[in-house]
Design a protein around this motif. Structure first.
Motif, mmCIF file in Angstrom:
data_model
loop_
_atom_site.group_PDB
_atom_site.id
_atom_site.type_symbol
_atom_site.label_atom_id
_atom_site.label_comp_id
_atom_site.label_asym_id
_atom_site.label_seq_id
_atom_site.Cartn_x
_atom_site.Cartn_y
_atom_site.Cartn_z
ATOM 1 N N GLU A 94 -1.851 12.849 1.322
ATOM 2 C CA GLU A 94 -2.840 12.023 2.074
ATOM 3 C C GLU A 94 -3.335 12.593 3.413
ATOM 4 O O GLU A 94 -2.345 13.052 4.201
ATOM 5 C CB GLU A 94 -2.793 10.697 2.309
ATOM 6 C CG GLU A 94 -3.747 9.906 2.723
ATOM 7 C CD GLU A 94 -3.361 8.232 3.230
ATOM 8 O OE1 GLU A 94 -2.634 7.942 3.034
ATOM 9 O OE2 GLU A 94 -4.504 7.948 4.249
ATOM 10 N N LYS A 119 2.311 12.936 3.664
ATOM 11 C CA LYS A 119 1.204 12.614 4.669
ATOM 12 C C LYS A 119 1.387 13.444 5.843
ATOM 13 O O LYS A 119 2.767 12.975 6.603
ATOM 14 C CB LYS A 119 1.014 11.062 4.907
ATOM 15 C CG LYS A 119 0.188 10.625 6.131
ATOM 16 C CD LYS A 119 -0.676 9.712 5.720
ATOM 17 C CE LYS A 119 -1.595 9.548 6.869
ATOM 18 N NZ LYS A 119 -2.909 8.757 6.736
ATOM 19 N N ASP A 155 0.833 3.422 5.712
ATOM 20 C CA ASP A 155 0.732 4.195 4.620
ATOM 21 C C ASP A 155 1.886 4.885 3.719
ATOM 22 O O ASP A 155 1.560 4.759 2.540
ATOM 23 C CB ASP A 155 -0.225 5.275 5.155
ATOM 24 C CG ASP A 155 -1.746 5.187 5.567
ATOM 25 O OD1 ASP A 155 -1.896 3.877 5.537
ATOM 26 O OD2 ASP A 155 -2.413 6.001 6.107
ATOM 27 N N THR A 189 -5.854 5.916 1.665
ATOM 28 C CA THR A 189 -4.568 5.486 0.956
ATOM 29 C C THR A 189 -4.529 4.825 -0.276
ATOM 30 O O THR A 189 -3.779 4.939 -1.095
ATOM 31 C CB THR A 189 -3.803 4.596 2.310
ATOM 32 O OG1 THR A 189 -3.891 5.196 3.548
ATOM 33 C CG2 THR A 189 -2.420 4.302 1.691
HETATM 34 MG MG LIG Z 1 -4.452 6.039 5.107
#
Ligand SMILES: [Mg+2]
Ligand SMILES: Nc1ncnc2c1ncn2[C@@H]1O[C@H](COP(=O)(O)OP(=O)(O)O)[C@@H](O)[C@H]1O
Length: 229
Positions: free
Chosen positions: A124, A37, A63, A16
């Motif tokens: 991510e 994400k 995150d 992150t």
């Molecule tokens: Mg993370």
């Protein structure tokens, strides 16, 4: 779609932070940046921040919130991370415990939707590269569908050689470009192990290696620039 896929050698290795630095670097250059994400778990471990938490709380944000701040994005939680779970478990288990399933067919669409109107997508992953998002569908499979260059976040110290080289091999055997390995947090006074690890990964892994120092997360203006292309 222009972007990067940030994976790591495991969980809690700095994905992150690395994704946030890449997103902020591009946003500072004037680019419109979107973040994505596929799933976030472990939200039970975070204090409720409510919408619109600012930089002063950067060290304690989940995150999707840190990524949004770093990108200067106005995306909603649902747009950034369509699957969010309380327990700190692998996404496929988080979904099961929540009585739902992550639909692997939806994820690439959700990522592209997130990227709509942006000049750069910073995605991510979750955990490491071979973590399941759904039964039979791994982070690797999403990365492959998105076909973005891959950034690998890794620890600088003992144990990182095997984890990083394994991850590099998995990235390349998925047919993806390993753009850079980011060693994080790089110590202020690196010892022989860290210095050797950086060189060994670059040499054996034939990959660019960057060293990201320990950042003050709440002071983004102090962060270094990290470019992937
Ligand atoms: Mg993370
Ligand atoms: N360069 C760095 N500067 C400051 N903190 C870092 C750095 N790299 C990692 N960390 C810290 O390590 C922990 C794990 O990082 P994080 O990015 O959340 O990992 P991941 O996304 O891989 O789970 C966090 O507490 C994070 O703040």
């Amino acid at each position: 779609m222009r972007g990067v896929f940030v994976t790591g050698t495991g969980t809690e290795v700095g994905k992150t932070v690395v994704a946030a630095v890449i997103a902020r670097s591009a946003a500072e250059r004037g680019e419109r940046v979107a973040v994505f994400k596929p799933a976030v778990s472990g939200l039970d471990d975070y204090p409720a921040t409510g919408a619109g938490a600012g930089w002063e709380r950067a060290g304690e944000l989940p995150d999707q919130e840190l990524l949004r701040l770093a990108a200067g994005s106005s995306q909603s939680d649902d747009e950034i991370a369509p699957h969010r779970y309380g327990p700190p478990v692998s996404p496929h288990l988080g979904a099961e415990l929540a009585g739902e399933e992550i639909d692997p067919e939806r994820l690439p669409f959700a990522a592209r939707e997130a990227a709509a109107g942006a000049e750069l997508l910073v995605c991510e992953g979750v955990g490491g590269f071979l973590v399941p998002l759904a039964p039979g569908y791994l982070v690797r499979d999403l990365a492959r569908e998105l076909a973005l260059p891959v950034v690998i976040a890794a620890a600088p110290g003992l144990g990182t050689l095997n984890h990083t080289l394994l991850t590099l091999e998995a990235v390349r055997s998925a047919g993806l470009e390993a753009a850079v390995v980011v060693l994080t947090p790089w110590p202020a006074r690196p010892g022989a192990t860290e210095l050797s690890n950086a060189e060994t990964i670059a040499g054996l892994g034939e990959v660019r290696v960057e060293r990201l120092p320990a950042l003050e997360l709440a002071r983004p203006e102090s962060w270094p620039e990290l470019r992937v292309d």
